[in-house]
Design an enzyme around this catalytic site. Structure first.
Site, PDB file in Angstrom:
ATOM      1  N   GLY A  15       5.031   7.554  -0.936  1.00 51.95           N
ATOM      2  CA  GLY A  15       5.366   6.269  -1.543  1.00 51.95           C
ATOM      3  C   GLY A  15       4.964   6.233  -3.002  1.00 51.95           C
ATOM      4  O   GLY A  15       4.420   5.252  -3.504  1.00 51.95           O
ATOM      5  N   SER A  17       6.709   6.308  -5.817  1.00 50.37           N
ATOM      6  CA  SER A  17       7.668   5.900  -6.843  1.00 50.37           C
ATOM      7  C   SER A  17       7.322   4.587  -7.529  1.00 50.37           C
ATOM      8  O   SER A  17       7.876   4.272  -8.592  1.00 50.37           O
ATOM      9  CB  SER A  17       9.071   5.788  -6.230  1.00 50.37           C
ATOM     10  OG  SER A  17       9.091   4.810  -5.197  1.00 50.37           O
ATOM     11  N   GLY A  19       4.311   0.896  -7.643  1.00 44.42           N
ATOM     12  CA  GLY A  19       3.148   0.171  -7.150  1.00 44.42           C
ATOM     13  C   GLY A  19       1.896   1.017  -7.021  1.00 44.42           C
ATOM     14  O   GLY A  19       1.527   1.794  -7.905  1.00 44.42           O
ATOM     15  N   ARG A  40      11.675   8.341  -1.434  1.00 40.67           N
ATOM     16  CA  ARG A  40      13.139   8.477  -1.358  1.00 40.67           C
ATOM     17  C   ARG A  40      13.755   8.384  -2.746  1.00 40.67           C
ATOM     18  O   ARG A  40      14.698   9.091  -3.062  1.00 40.67           O
ATOM     19  CB  ARG A  40      13.707   7.397  -0.435  1.00 40.67           C
ATOM     20  CG  ARG A  40      13.409   7.641   1.038  1.00 40.67           C
ATOM     21  CD  ARG A  40      14.013   6.570   1.913  1.00 40.67           C
ATOM     22  NE  ARG A  40      13.477   5.241   1.599  1.00 40.67           N
ATOM     23  CZ  ARG A  40      13.837   4.118   2.199  1.00 40.67           C
ATOM     24  NH1 ARG A  40      14.757   4.154   3.151  1.00 40.67           N
ATOM     25  NH2 ARG A  40      13.294   2.966   1.870  1.00 40.67           N
ATOM     26  N   ASP A  67      12.247  11.487   2.718  1.00 39.76           N
ATOM     27  CA  ASP A  67      12.393  10.305   3.560  1.00 39.76           C
ATOM     28  C   ASP A  67      11.443  10.472   4.748  1.00 39.76           C
ATOM     29  O   ASP A  67      11.626  11.355   5.584  1.00 39.76           O
ATOM     30  CB  ASP A  67      13.842  10.188   4.039  1.00 39.76           C
ATOM     31  CG  ASP A  67      14.100   8.920   4.847  1.00 39.76           C
ATOM     32  OD1 ASP A  67      13.131   8.306   5.338  1.00 39.76           O
ATOM     33  OD2 ASP A  67      15.281   8.551   5.005  1.00 39.76           O
ATOM     34  N   ASN A  94       0.259   6.551   1.405  1.00 41.46           N
ATOM     35  CA  ASN A  94       0.415   5.236   0.799  1.00 41.46           C
ATOM     36  C   ASN A  94       1.668   4.518   1.275  1.00 41.46           C
ATOM     37  O   ASN A  94       1.700   3.286   1.325  1.00 41.46           O
ATOM     38  CB  ASN A  94       0.446   5.385  -0.730  1.00 41.46           C
ATOM     39  CG  ASN A  94       0.938   4.128  -1.410  1.00 41.46           C
ATOM     40  OD1 ASN A  94       0.247   3.120  -1.452  1.00 41.46           O
ATOM     41  ND2 ASN A  94       2.166   4.182  -1.925  1.00 41.46           N
ATOM     42  N   SER A 149      -4.082  -1.922   5.222  1.00 41.42           N
ATOM     43  CA  SER A 149      -3.864  -3.333   4.887  1.00 41.42           C
ATOM     44  C   SER A 149      -4.934  -4.168   5.569  1.00 41.42           C
ATOM     45  O   SER A 149      -5.498  -3.765   6.599  1.00 41.42           O
ATOM     46  CB  SER A 149      -2.480  -3.779   5.362  1.00 41.42           C
ATOM     47  OG  SER A 149      -2.338  -5.190   5.273  1.00 41.42           O
ATOM     48  N   TYR A 163       4.187  -5.697  12.048  1.00 40.16           N
ATOM     49  CA  TYR A 163       3.610  -4.968  10.912  1.00 40.16           C
ATOM     50  C   TYR A 163       2.109  -4.826  11.099  1.00 40.16           C
ATOM     51  O   TYR A 163       1.540  -3.748  10.917  1.00 40.16           O
ATOM     52  CB  TYR A 163       3.925  -5.712   9.615  1.00 40.16           C
ATOM     53  CG  TYR A 163       3.189  -5.184   8.403  1.00 40.16           C
ATOM     54  CD1 TYR A 163       3.563  -3.992   7.790  1.00 40.16           C
ATOM     55  CD2 TYR A 163       2.114  -5.889   7.854  1.00 40.16           C
ATOM     56  CE1 TYR A 163       2.886  -3.515   6.683  1.00 40.16           C
ATOM     57  CE2 TYR A 163       1.439  -5.420   6.745  1.00 40.16           C
ATOM     58  CZ  TYR A 163       1.831  -4.237   6.162  1.00 40.16           C
ATOM     59  OH  TYR A 163       1.155  -3.765   5.065  1.00 40.16           O
ATOM     60  N   THR A 200       2.449  -5.967  -6.314  1.00 42.73           N
ATOM     61  CA  THR A 200       3.360  -4.820  -6.320  1.00 42.73           C
ATOM     62  C   THR A 200       4.750  -5.322  -5.926  1.00 42.73           C
ATOM     63  O   THR A 200       5.003  -6.521  -5.919  1.00 42.73           O
ATOM     64  CB  THR A 200       2.903  -3.744  -5.308  1.00 42.73           C
ATOM     65  OG1 THR A 200       2.962  -4.296  -3.983  1.00 42.73           O
ATOM     66  CG2 THR A 200       1.476  -3.289  -5.606  1.00 42.73           C
TER      67      THR A 200
END
Length: 257
Positions: A15, A17, A19, A40, A67, A94, A149, A163, A200
């Protein structure tokens, strides 16, 4: 000086790319690490590579398109790492996301499945493959960090229960990996960072059909910044080998829940 032992070592950041992931990449490169950043949208990672502070850094950033819902792409990335660098010393999981209106009573099965594939399965595969490379190279001081989280610690009303369930699972899996590593007399450490509200793209994506609600959410109080989470990563990496940080909960001072 505490970060000196990581200079020239190899890190994988998922992850990467935007934030938190992007900021972690910037910090690790600044401290001399070779960072394989995957996402991705690989063009956004390439853009980070062109930033002056990244181009002039001691370390380097290698963008990889991957991916996390496709195991073959993850395995291909790790095989390329094996051929190019030989090993991995640090894996930062991440990547993660949620979708709105995925309640347990009326949620969409495909939405649940997508969250499981990225938040849980992708994380597990990346961790497994990283540890495999560490052990192949007799690396006994490697580090795994899951960016989890606060939803791993409480379930709030509002449609994010599934989630939250994936993040509770991440916490359990971290402990499971740690137990198995200790049983094999490995010094590889596993940590979770559990952020509260961070400024983010998370809320923009979550409320992509309701941008006004996204703006309202981020204007409630002063959110954490991606840089704050990147600093928490550095805090873990600075620890001496006999110190095993397992879980960090970090939230804005004003966040009430």
């Amino acid at each position: 000086m505490a970060m000196q032992r990581w200079v020239g070592r190899v890190a994988v950041v998922t992850g990467a790319s935007a934030g938190i992931g992007a900021e972690i990449c910037r910090e690790l490169v600044k401290h001399g690490m070779i960072v394989v950043g995957c996402a991705r949208d690989v063009d956004r990672i390439r853009a980070i590579c062109e930033e002056e502070n990244v181009k002039s850094a001691v370390g380097s950033l290698k963008p990889v398109k991957c991916d996390l819902t496709k195991e073959n792409e993850i395995l291909s990335m790790f095989e390329d790492i094996r051929k190019t660098y030989g090993c991995v010393h640090l894996c930062i999981n991440n990547a993660g996301f949620s979708e709105i209106n995925t309640t347990l009573l009326e949620g969409d099965t495909d939405s649940w499945r997508r969250m499981l594939e990225v938040n849980v399965m992708g994380l597990c595969i990346c961790t497994r493959e990283s540890i495999k490379l560490m052990r192949e190279n007799s690396i006994n001081d490697g580090q795994i960090i899951h960016i989890s989280s606060m939803s791993a610690h409480r379930v709030r009303p509002g449609g994010l229960s599934f989630y939250s369930g994936t993040k509770f699972m991440v916490k359990a899996l971290a402990e499971g990996f740690r137990n198995e590593l200790r049983a094999s007399n490995s010094g590889i450490r596993v940590a979770c960072i559990s952020p509260g509200m961070v400024d983010t793209e998370f809320h923009k994506r979550l409320f992509k059909d309701n941008p006004e609600e996204a703006r309202r959410r981020v204007s409630q109080f002063t959110f954490l910044k991606a840089e704050d989470i990147a600093r928490a990563v550095l805090n873990i990496l600075e620890m001496e080998p006999h110190i095993d940080i397992n879980d960090i909960i970090i939230r804005p001072t004003e966040q009430p829940f």
